[in-house]
Design an enzyme around this catalytic site. Structure first.
Site, PDB file in Angstrom:
ATOM      1  N   SER A  86     -10.641   0.592   3.697  1.00  0.00           N
ATOM      2  CA  SER A  86      -9.841   0.357   4.910  1.00  0.00           C
ATOM      3  C   SER A  86      -9.262   1.681   5.383  1.00  0.00           C
ATOM      4  CB  SER A  86      -8.686  -0.597   4.614  1.00  0.00           C
ATOM      5  OG  SER A  86      -9.178  -1.779   4.049  1.00  0.00           O
ATOM      6  N   ARG A  88       0.839  -1.213   0.000  1.00  0.00           N
ATOM      7  CA  ARG A  88       0.000   0.000   0.000  1.00  0.00           C
ATOM      8  C   ARG A  88       0.869   1.256   0.000  1.00  0.00           C
ATOM      9  NH1 ARG A  88      -2.765  -3.861  -0.684  1.00  0.00           N
ATOM     10  NH2 ARG A  88      -4.656  -4.430   0.451  1.00  0.00           N
ATOM     11  N   GLU A 138      -4.333   4.499   6.285  1.00  0.00           N
ATOM     12  CA  GLU A 138      -4.097   4.270   4.846  1.00  0.00           C
ATOM     13  C   GLU A 138      -4.719   5.425   4.055  1.00  0.00           C
ATOM     14  OE1 GLU A 138      -4.787   0.210   3.175  1.00  0.00           O
ATOM     15  OE2 GLU A 138      -6.092   1.266   1.795  1.00  0.00           O
TER      16      GLU A 138
HETATM   17  P1  FAD Z   1      -8.420   9.793  -4.453  1.00  0.00           P
HETATM   18  O1  FAD Z   1      -9.113   9.372  -3.215  1.00  0.00           O
HETATM   19  O2  FAD Z   1      -9.024  10.889  -5.235  1.00  0.00           O
HETATM   20  O3  FAD Z   1      -6.919  10.174  -4.108  1.00  0.00           O
HETATM   21  C1  FAD Z   1      -6.115   9.318  -3.333  1.00  0.00           C
HETATM   22  C2  FAD Z   1      -4.689   9.894  -3.284  1.00  0.00           C
HETATM   23  O4  FAD Z   1      -4.121   9.859  -4.579  1.00  0.00           O
HETATM   24  C3  FAD Z   1      -4.650  11.370  -2.869  1.00  0.00           C
HETATM   25  O5  FAD Z   1      -3.466  11.579  -2.139  1.00  0.00           O
HETATM   26  C4  FAD Z   1      -4.603  12.119  -4.191  1.00  0.00           C
HETATM   27  O6  FAD Z   1      -3.969  13.383  -4.073  1.00  0.00           O
HETATM   28  C5  FAD Z   1      -3.769  11.175  -5.039  1.00  0.00           C
HETATM   29  N1  FAD Z   1      -4.093  11.196  -6.476  1.00  0.00           N
HETATM   30  C6  FAD Z   1      -5.297  10.922  -7.044  1.00  0.00           C
HETATM   31  N2  FAD Z   1      -5.195  10.981  -8.392  1.00  0.00           N
HETATM   32  C7  FAD Z   1      -3.905  11.311  -8.662  1.00  0.00           C
HETATM   33  C8  FAD Z   1      -3.167  11.544  -9.875  1.00  0.00           C
HETATM   34  N3  FAD Z   1      -3.735  11.426 -11.090  1.00  0.00           N
HETATM   35  N4  FAD Z   1      -1.856  11.902  -9.772  1.00  0.00           N
HETATM   36  C9  FAD Z   1      -1.255  12.023  -8.556  1.00  0.00           C
HETATM   37  N5  FAD Z   1      -1.896  11.821  -7.390  1.00  0.00           N
HETATM   38  C10 FAD Z   1      -3.206  11.459  -7.452  1.00  0.00           C
HETATM   39  N6  FAD Z   1      -7.839   0.345  -2.041  1.00  0.00           N
HETATM   40  C11 FAD Z   1      -7.108  -0.757  -2.272  1.00  0.00           C
HETATM   41  O7  FAD Z   1      -5.888  -0.660  -2.471  1.00  0.00           O
HETATM   42  N7  FAD Z   1      -7.687  -1.989  -2.294  1.00  0.00           N
HETATM   43  C12 FAD Z   1      -8.997  -2.174  -2.096  1.00  0.00           C
HETATM   44  O8  FAD Z   1      -9.472  -3.300  -2.143  1.00  0.00           O
HETATM   45  C13 FAD Z   1      -9.818  -1.023  -1.841  1.00  0.00           C
HETATM   46  N8  FAD Z   1     -11.135  -1.154  -1.597  1.00  0.00           N
HETATM   47  C14 FAD Z   1     -11.879  -0.046  -1.328  1.00  0.00           C
HETATM   48  C15 FAD Z   1     -13.253  -0.207  -1.080  1.00  0.00           C
HETATM   49  C16 FAD Z   1     -14.066   0.885  -0.815  1.00  0.00           C
HETATM   50  C17 FAD Z   1     -15.528   0.694  -0.534  1.00  0.00           C
HETATM   51  C18 FAD Z   1     -13.498   2.185  -0.835  1.00  0.00           C
HETATM   52  C19 FAD Z   1     -14.354   3.389  -0.600  1.00  0.00           C
HETATM   53  C20 FAD Z   1     -12.130   2.358  -1.064  1.00  0.00           C
HETATM   54  C21 FAD Z   1     -11.305   1.245  -1.317  1.00  0.00           C
HETATM   55  N9  FAD Z   1      -9.935   1.353  -1.557  1.00  0.00           N
HETATM   56  C22 FAD Z   1      -9.172   0.242  -1.820  1.00  0.00           C
HETATM   57  C23 FAD Z   1      -9.285   2.672  -1.516  1.00  0.00           C
HETATM   58  C24 FAD Z   1      -9.355   3.451  -2.863  1.00  0.00           C
HETATM   59  O9  FAD Z   1     -10.388   2.963  -3.659  1.00  0.00           O
HETATM   60  C25 FAD Z   1      -8.050   3.377  -3.646  1.00  0.00           C
HETATM   61  O10 FAD Z   1      -6.988   3.880  -2.875  1.00  0.00           O
HETATM   62  C26 FAD Z   1      -8.115   4.143  -4.967  1.00  0.00           C
HETATM   63  O11 FAD Z   1      -6.956   3.903  -5.723  1.00  0.00           O
HETATM   64  C27 FAD Z   1      -8.301   5.643  -4.766  1.00  0.00           C
HETATM   65  O12 FAD Z   1      -8.602   6.211  -6.030  1.00  0.00           O
HETATM   66  P2  FAD Z   1      -9.241   7.651  -6.161  1.00  0.00           P
HETATM   67  O13 FAD Z   1      -9.210   8.031  -7.598  1.00  0.00           O
HETATM   68  O14 FAD Z   1     -10.544   7.709  -5.503  1.00  0.00           O
HETATM   69  O15 FAD Z   1      -8.162   8.525  -5.378  1.00  0.00           O
HETATM   70  P1  NAP Z   2     -10.263 -10.516   4.957  1.00  0.00           P
HETATM   71  O1  NAP Z   2     -10.421 -11.535   3.882  1.00  0.00           O
HETATM   72  O2  NAP Z   2     -11.233 -10.452   6.080  1.00  0.00           O
HETATM   73  O3  NAP Z   2      -8.798 -10.661   5.579  1.00  0.00           O
HETATM   74  C1  NAP Z   2      -8.338  -9.756   6.574  1.00  0.00           C
HETATM   75  C2  NAP Z   2      -6.918  -9.365   6.222  1.00  0.00           C
HETATM   76  O4  NAP Z   2      -6.100 -10.519   6.246  1.00  0.00           O
HETATM   77  C3  NAP Z   2      -6.837  -8.762   4.851  1.00  0.00           C
HETATM   78  O5  NAP Z   2      -6.658  -7.389   5.009  1.00  0.00           O
HETATM   79  C4  NAP Z   2      -5.679  -9.465   4.163  1.00  0.00           C
HETATM   80  O6  NAP Z   2      -4.555  -8.640   3.927  1.00  0.00           O
HETATM   81  C5  NAP Z   2      -5.246 -10.563   5.118  1.00  0.00           C
HETATM   82  N1  NAP Z   2      -5.384 -11.881   4.448  1.00  0.00           N
HETATM   83  C6  NAP Z   2      -6.496 -12.653   4.386  1.00  0.00           C
HETATM   84  N2  NAP Z   2      -6.209 -13.797   3.715  1.00  0.00           N
HETATM   85  C7  NAP Z   2      -4.908 -13.720   3.363  1.00  0.00           C
HETATM   86  C8  NAP Z   2      -4.029 -14.581   2.638  1.00  0.00           C
HETATM   87  N3  NAP Z   2      -4.445 -15.762   2.160  1.00  0.00           N
HETATM   88  N4  NAP Z   2      -2.764 -14.177   2.429  1.00  0.00           N
HETATM   89  C9  NAP Z   2      -2.338 -12.976   2.886  1.00  0.00           C
HETATM   90  N5  NAP Z   2      -3.112 -12.118   3.572  1.00  0.00           N
HETATM   91  C10 NAP Z   2      -4.377 -12.479   3.812  1.00  0.00           C
HETATM   92  O7  NAP Z   2     -10.161  -9.063   4.295  1.00  0.00           O
HETATM   93  P2  NAP Z   2     -11.305  -8.108   3.725  1.00  0.00           P
HETATM   94  O8  NAP Z   2     -11.395  -6.925   4.579  1.00  0.00           O
HETATM   95  O9  NAP Z   2     -12.538  -8.893   3.380  1.00  0.00           O
HETATM   96  O10 NAP Z   2     -10.623  -7.631   2.364  1.00  0.00           O
HETATM   97  C11 NAP Z   2     -10.431  -8.545   1.308  1.00  0.00           C
HETATM   98  C12 NAP Z   2      -9.391  -7.988   0.348  1.00  0.00           C
HETATM   99  O11 NAP Z   2      -9.859  -6.735  -0.181  1.00  0.00           O
HETATM  100  C13 NAP Z   2      -8.070  -7.707   1.029  1.00  0.00           C
HETATM  101  O12 NAP Z   2      -7.037  -8.012   0.140  1.00  0.00           O
HETATM  102  C14 NAP Z   2      -8.120  -6.217   1.301  1.00  0.00           C
HETATM  103  O13 NAP Z   2      -6.834  -5.615   1.270  1.00  0.00           O
HETATM  104  C15 NAP Z   2      -8.970  -5.702   0.153  1.00  0.00           C
HETATM  105  N6  NAP Z   2      -9.706  -4.503   0.569  1.00  0.00           N
HETATM  106  C16 NAP Z   2      -8.999  -3.349   0.686  1.00  0.00           C
HETATM  107  C17 NAP Z   2      -9.634  -2.179   1.069  1.00  0.00           C
HETATM  108  C18 NAP Z   2      -8.868  -0.881   1.133  1.00  0.00           C
HETATM  109  O14 NAP Z   2      -9.479   0.164   1.253  1.00  0.00           O
HETATM  110  N7  NAP Z   2      -7.568  -0.912   1.044  1.00  0.00           N
HETATM  111  C19 NAP Z   2     -10.991  -2.187   1.346  1.00  0.00           C
HETATM  112  C20 NAP Z   2     -11.666  -3.386   1.262  1.00  0.00           C
HETATM  113  C21 NAP Z   2     -11.015  -4.555   0.861  1.00  0.00           C
HETATM  114  P3  NAP Z   2      -4.412  -7.671   2.648  1.00  0.00           P
HETATM  115  O15 NAP Z   2      -5.255  -6.493   2.955  1.00  0.00           O
HETATM  116  O16 NAP Z   2      -2.958  -7.377   2.650  1.00  0.00           O
HETATM  117  O17 NAP Z   2      -4.841  -8.412   1.439  1.00  0.00           O
END
Ligand code: FAD
Ligand code: NAP
Length: 341
Positions: free
Chosen positions: A240, A166, A336
């Site tokens: 998250s 991340r 995050e």
């Molecule tokens: P923004 O929220 O608009 O911006 C995020 C950051 O990036 C800010 O610092 C902004 O300044 C910068 N930024 C945006 N665009 C640019 C650009 N073109 N150039 C330079 N900087 C820029 N994330 C995960 O990694 N995995 C997931 O599974 C995941 N699940 C999510 C589920 C939900 C329900 C929600 C609400 C969010 C989730 N996220 C997840 C977080 C989010 O979706 C990601 O981080 C996504 O990449 C953000 O994109 P955005 O365009 O909305 O960025």
């Molecule tokens: P989950 O399956 O309940 O698991 C909890 C955490 O354990 C996850 O965050 C995941 O880490 C880790 N995990 C589970 N199984 C794993 C495996 N086999 N190997 C390594 N790590 C494992 O998680 P969840 O909340 O439902 O999310 C599912 C996936 O969607 C995850 O990958 C999560 O990162 C992603 N997600 C991300 C966001 C966001 O905003 N970043 C939001 C929703 C979902 P990791 O997170 O490192 O994968």
């Protein structure tokens, strides 16, 4: 005096709740929407230290924003080099999930586990988006970005992006210095699906699918996410709120002796990744709220706006949770979500 860009749409006193998924009430003095490279170059040249906005799904504005905000709305995507492993280009303002669906429609694999992640293509490299065992870096080829101080366009290779968990250079030393304009991905026609996460295997088993393809994996990811995560259109959130902490093996073993159920997964540099959601739940915060700011019932890692929360309400809740986890486990959770103060 503010420079005037006739081609660039400007919204004064923009309500940020319409542009971010947390839906907290905050106003930004000047929000510029840019739709093509010429507009972007102009804006990069004239606006002083703009904040960059994509889909707003990973931002928490804590209070009103008195800096210029630049919303990136550049569009376009194409296969630029075909073959067994085609090179795909997508502009920064493209919706990420639509790009995944488009790739699936071309029978291109590699990003199916990243289905239904909200936001734009341009923000994806920022935190090296990841889900269900796949991170952007596994398909990332390079990106093009404008440097804000010089207006120059430069290319970043995968190594230069310094992707981590991340994390990338754009969240570290290059923070706020570049606008990402477009991203190149190396996708695959010969598909190797990743079903390492238990939840995906369970869904596939329930459906009786023994040899899943990229479409089945994408469908499984979409159904898990829809059942578990709050839809930002219904309840404000930014996914998250905290990163999963990485801790040394010795510390993990010490904690596991105290909490035998503590889950741990192999993390970076021989460390152990501990699910932050588990720690928050054990610290007693799952499903709880402080006023309108809540910790989501189905996944404690997600903080939610139950209606009318301010950014400060959400941030105060986050601080309480960080303090409770620190007290119970001696672990410092790191947000995050990008905090705009
Ligand atoms: P923004 O929220 O608009 O911006 C995020 C950051 O990036 C800010 O610092 C902004 O300044 C910068 N930024 C945006 N665009 C640019 C650009 N073109 N150039 C330079 N900087 C820029 N994330 C995960 O990694 N995995 C997931 O599974 C995941 N699940 C999510 C589920 C939900 C329900 C929600 C609400 C969010 C989730 N996220 C997840 C977080 C989010 O979706 C990601 O981080 C996504 O990449 C953000 O994109 P955005 O365009 O909305 O960025
Ligand atoms: P989950 O399956 O309940 O698991 C909890 C955490 O354990 C996850 O965050 C995941 O880490 C880790 N995990 C589970 N199984 C794993 C495996 N086999 N190997 C390594 N790590 C494992 O998680 P969840 O909340 O439902 O999310 C599912 C996936 O969607 C995850 O990958 C999560 O990162 C992603 N997600 C991300 C966001 C966001 O905003 N970043 C939001 C929703 C979902 P990791 O997170 O490192 O994968």
């Amino acid at each position: 005096m503010l420079p005037i860009f006739p081609p660039v749409e400007l919204i004064n006193h923009a309500p940020l709740q319409q542009f971010t998924t947390f839906g907290v009430v905050a106003v930004c003095d000047h929000l510029y929407r840019v739709e093509d490279m010429e507009e972007l170059k102009l804006a990069a040249r004239y606006l002083e230290r703009p904040l960059i906005l994509g889909g707003g799904s990973n931002i928490l504005p804590v209070g009103d924003v008195h800096r210029n905000v630049l919303r990136i709305e550049l569009k376009g995507k194409e296969i630029v080099e075909d073959g067994p492993d085609p090179l795909v280009w997508a502009a920064a303002g493209e919706n990420w999930h639509e790009t995944v669906l488009w790739a699936l429609g071309q029978d291109l694999g590699g990003i199916e586990n990243l289905s239904l992640i909200p936001g734009t293509v341009g923000a994806a490299p920022l935190q090296n988006i990841g889900a269900y065992g796949v991170e952007l870096e596994s398909v990332f080829h390079s990106l093009e970005a404008i440097e804000l101080t010089t207006g120059e366009i430069r290319t970043f290779t995968r190594d230069e992006c310094r992707f981590g968990y991340r994390d990338s250079i754009f969240k570290q030393e290059a923070r706020d210095r570049y606008i990402i304009c477009g991203v190149f991905l190396r996708l695959h026609r010969d598909h190797q699906v990743n079903t390492s996460y238990g939840a995906i295997r369970e869904v596939l088993e329930q459906k009786g699918i023994t040899h899943p393809g990229i479409h089945e994996v994408s469908d499984a990811v979409i159904s898990i996410r829809q059942s578990k995560l709050p839809d930002p259109a219904v309840i404000g959130n930014a996914g998250s709120f905290f990163k999963n902490p990485m801790i040394p093996v010795a510390k993990f073993e010490h904690l596991q002796a105290l909490h035998p159920q503590l889950p741990g997964y192999p993390g970076n540099d021989g460390q152990v990744k501990v699910p932050a959601g588990w720690l928050i739940e054990k610290a007693g915060w799952k499903g709880k709220s402080i006023g309108p700011a809540g910790c989501y019932e189905k996944q404690a890692l997600v903080l939610v706006n139950r209606g009318g929360a301010t950014g400060l309400d959400i941030w105060n809740l986050a601080e309480e949770i960080m303090s409770a986890v620190r007290q119970m486990f001696d672990i410092n959770l790191q947000p995050e979500v990008n905090i705009w103060k």
